[in-house]
Scaffold this motif. Structure first.
Motif, mmCIF file in Angstrom:
data_model
loop_
_atom_site.group_PDB
_atom_site.id
_atom_site.type_symbol
_atom_site.label_atom_id
_atom_site.label_comp_id
_atom_site.label_asym_id
_atom_site.label_seq_id
_atom_site.Cartn_x
_atom_site.Cartn_y
_atom_site.Cartn_z
ATOM 1 N N SER A 11 12.431 -29.132 -41.590
ATOM 2 C CA SER A 11 12.693 -28.890 -43.008
ATOM 3 C C SER A 11 11.509 -28.257 -43.730
ATOM 4 O O SER A 11 11.671 -27.720 -44.831
ATOM 5 N N ASP A 12 10.319 -28.315 -43.119
ATOM 6 C CA ASP A 12 9.108 -27.799 -43.761
ATOM 7 C C ASP A 12 8.691 -26.423 -43.240
ATOM 8 O O ASP A 12 7.722 -25.848 -43.734
ATOM 9 N N ARG A 13 9.404 -25.907 -42.237
ATOM 10 C CA ARG A 13 8.905 -24.716 -41.538
ATOM 11 C C ARG A 13 8.908 -23.465 -42.415
ATOM 12 O O ARG A 13 7.932 -22.722 -42.439
ATOM 13 N N PHE A 14 9.992 -23.228 -43.133
ATOM 14 C CA PHE A 14 10.037 -22.005 -43.939
ATOM 15 C C PHE A 14 9.048 -22.086 -45.090
ATOM 16 O O PHE A 14 8.328 -21.110 -45.376
ATOM 17 N N ASP A 35 16.766 -22.302 -42.933
ATOM 18 C CA ASP A 35 17.016 -23.706 -42.606
ATOM 19 C C ASP A 35 16.309 -24.147 -41.329
ATOM 20 O O ASP A 35 16.039 -25.339 -41.152
ATOM 21 N N ASP A 36 16.062 -23.213 -40.438
ATOM 22 C CA ASP A 36 15.348 -23.552 -39.184
ATOM 23 C C ASP A 36 14.546 -22.329 -38.764
ATOM 24 O O ASP A 36 14.883 -21.637 -37.803
ATOM 25 N N PHE A 37 13.501 -22.061 -39.498
ATOM 26 C CA PHE A 37 12.729 -20.831 -39.343
ATOM 27 C C PHE A 37 11.664 -20.996 -38.266
ATOM 28 O O PHE A 37 11.067 -22.070 -38.124
ATOM 29 N N ARG A 51 1.719 -22.006 -36.326
ATOM 30 C CA ARG A 51 3.005 -22.045 -35.632
ATOM 31 C C ARG A 51 3.936 -22.978 -36.406
ATOM 32 O O ARG A 51 3.578 -24.118 -36.711
ATOM 33 N N THR A 52 5.126 -22.485 -36.704
ATOM 34 C CA THR A 52 6.059 -23.331 -37.449
ATOM 35 C C THR A 52 6.551 -24.505 -36.622
ATOM 36 O O THR A 52 6.940 -25.537 -37.191
ATOM 37 N N ASP A 53 6.533 -24.397 -35.285
ATOM 38 C CA ASP A 53 7.032 -25.517 -34.494
ATOM 39 C C ASP A 53 6.106 -26.725 -34.532
ATOM 40 O O ASP A 53 6.435 -27.790 -34.002
ATOM 41 N N ALA A 54 4.939 -26.563 -35.171
ATOM 42 C CA ALA A 54 4.063 -27.714 -35.381
ATOM 43 C C ALA A 54 4.474 -28.517 -36.616
ATOM 44 O O ALA A 54 3.898 -29.576 -36.886
#
Length: 331
Positions: free
Chosen positions: A15-18, A40-42, A8-11
């Motif tokens: 700035s690191d999600r994508f 920028d906010d994936f 999960r990207t919300d973990a």
């Protein structure tokens, strides 16, 4: 073994999600060139289920584009076929491989050869689906069968092997369905057979399947047919055989190898639905004989006799017992 991992990207930090998603895709499938208007906010989340040598991954993510280029293929070529089942809530996917372009929408599927350049993208809508990645070498199809005419095409998930594969994969990735390590080999074989059946059907090359795979797929097709038609009181072994253009004798031989009979499958499917309806509080005022008729039983007396033999009580007593279980206070 059936093993599972979750991403999960919300973990991650915003700035690191994508970059985290890019790395996840590269590790799970193969290196890809990934872009997104939302970099920028994936957001993305997926579960990864490994069944022997096959990967399944239900996924939800923002609009993005995925390209396998010749350079990336030279860098890493795992020899995989990739399928995606597009699920409700997804935007249309625009798929290209080998000069063939398709628009793939909800309840559709597509197949890609990850050893060849490809391009998959959405406009600005989320992607919701289930990815399936399997080694091409494991399919029960001769290596000489060319897949060019099916790669990148829109394939229906509502009919034929597309519907069977969609149904099977959807249940396989459902967290409510629990499978253990002992189930892995059989599940893997069924998945490979259905994938091969889908490809062979799309190529009009069903005879390319091995005899064993054709037999297993015929049994799966018959089981699905019974599941969709059990409510019809005219459904009998003879009707099932006629619908699949085989003799009743051949039908019985197929299911002897499965350790059951077609008549038992029909009866058990009807009883399963009857039990569910009798236990449904929303149907409490629906007469038992109406439920019996909806489930394909011609005569109330026959239904009561069969139901009592299976459950040890009459349909009415079963309904009352389920009602008492729901209403009695917990002590």
């Amino acid at each position: 073994m059936l093993t599972e991992a979750v991403f999960r990207t919300d973990a991650l930090q915003r700035s690191d999600r994508f970059a985290g998603w890019q790395q996840c895709v590269n590790n799970v499938i193969a290196p890809m060139e990934i872009t997104s208007p939302h970099a920028d906010d994936f957001w993305a989340d997926h579960r990864l289920l490994r069944v022997e040598d096959t990967l399944l991954w239900p996924v939800r993510l923002q609009a993005s584009r995925y390209r396998r280029t010749p350079r990336l293929i030279r860098q890493s070529d795992p020899g995989l076929l990739h399928m995606t089942l597009v699920r409700p809530g997804s935007g249309a996917l625009h798929v290209e491989q080998g000069g063939l372009r398709s628009t793939v929408e909800t309840h559709d599927l597509y197949v890609l050869d990850m050893s060849r350049p490809c391009d998959v993208r959405t406009a600005d809508e989320p992607i919701v689906g289930v990815g399936v990645d399997l080694p091409r070498s494991l399919l029960p199809l001769p290596a000489s069968v060319p897949l060019d005419d099916v790669l990148g095409r829109r394939l229906s998930g509502r009919h034929g092997f597309g519907a069977l594969l969609t149904h099977f994969v959807t249940h396989l990735v459902d967290p409510a369905d629990v499978y253990g390590p002992a189930d892995a080999a059989r599940l893997h074989r069924v998945l490979l057979d259905l994938a091969a059946g889908l490809l062979a059907g799309g190529l009009d090359r069903e005879t390319a399947l091995s005899p064993e795979a054709r037999t297993r797929n015929l049994v799966l097709t018959i089981r699905s047919f019974i599941g969709g038609n059990f409510h019809d009181p005219r459904l009998t072994p003879a009707a099932v055989a006629a619908a699949h253009h085989i003799s009743t004798r051949h039908l019985h031989r197929l299911f002897q190898q499965e350790g059951t009979t077609v008549a038992a499958l029909i009866r058990n499917r009807r009883l399963e639905r009857a039990r569910r309806d009798l236990a449904d509080p929303r149907l409490l005022d629906t007469p038992v004989q109406t439920i019996a008729a909806r489930c394909g039983f011609r005569a109330p007396a026959h239904f009561s006799r069969v139901f009592r033999a299976a459950q040890g009580m009459s349909p009415s007593d079963y309904r009352h017992a389920r009602f008492r279980e729901r209403t009695e206070p917990v002590r």
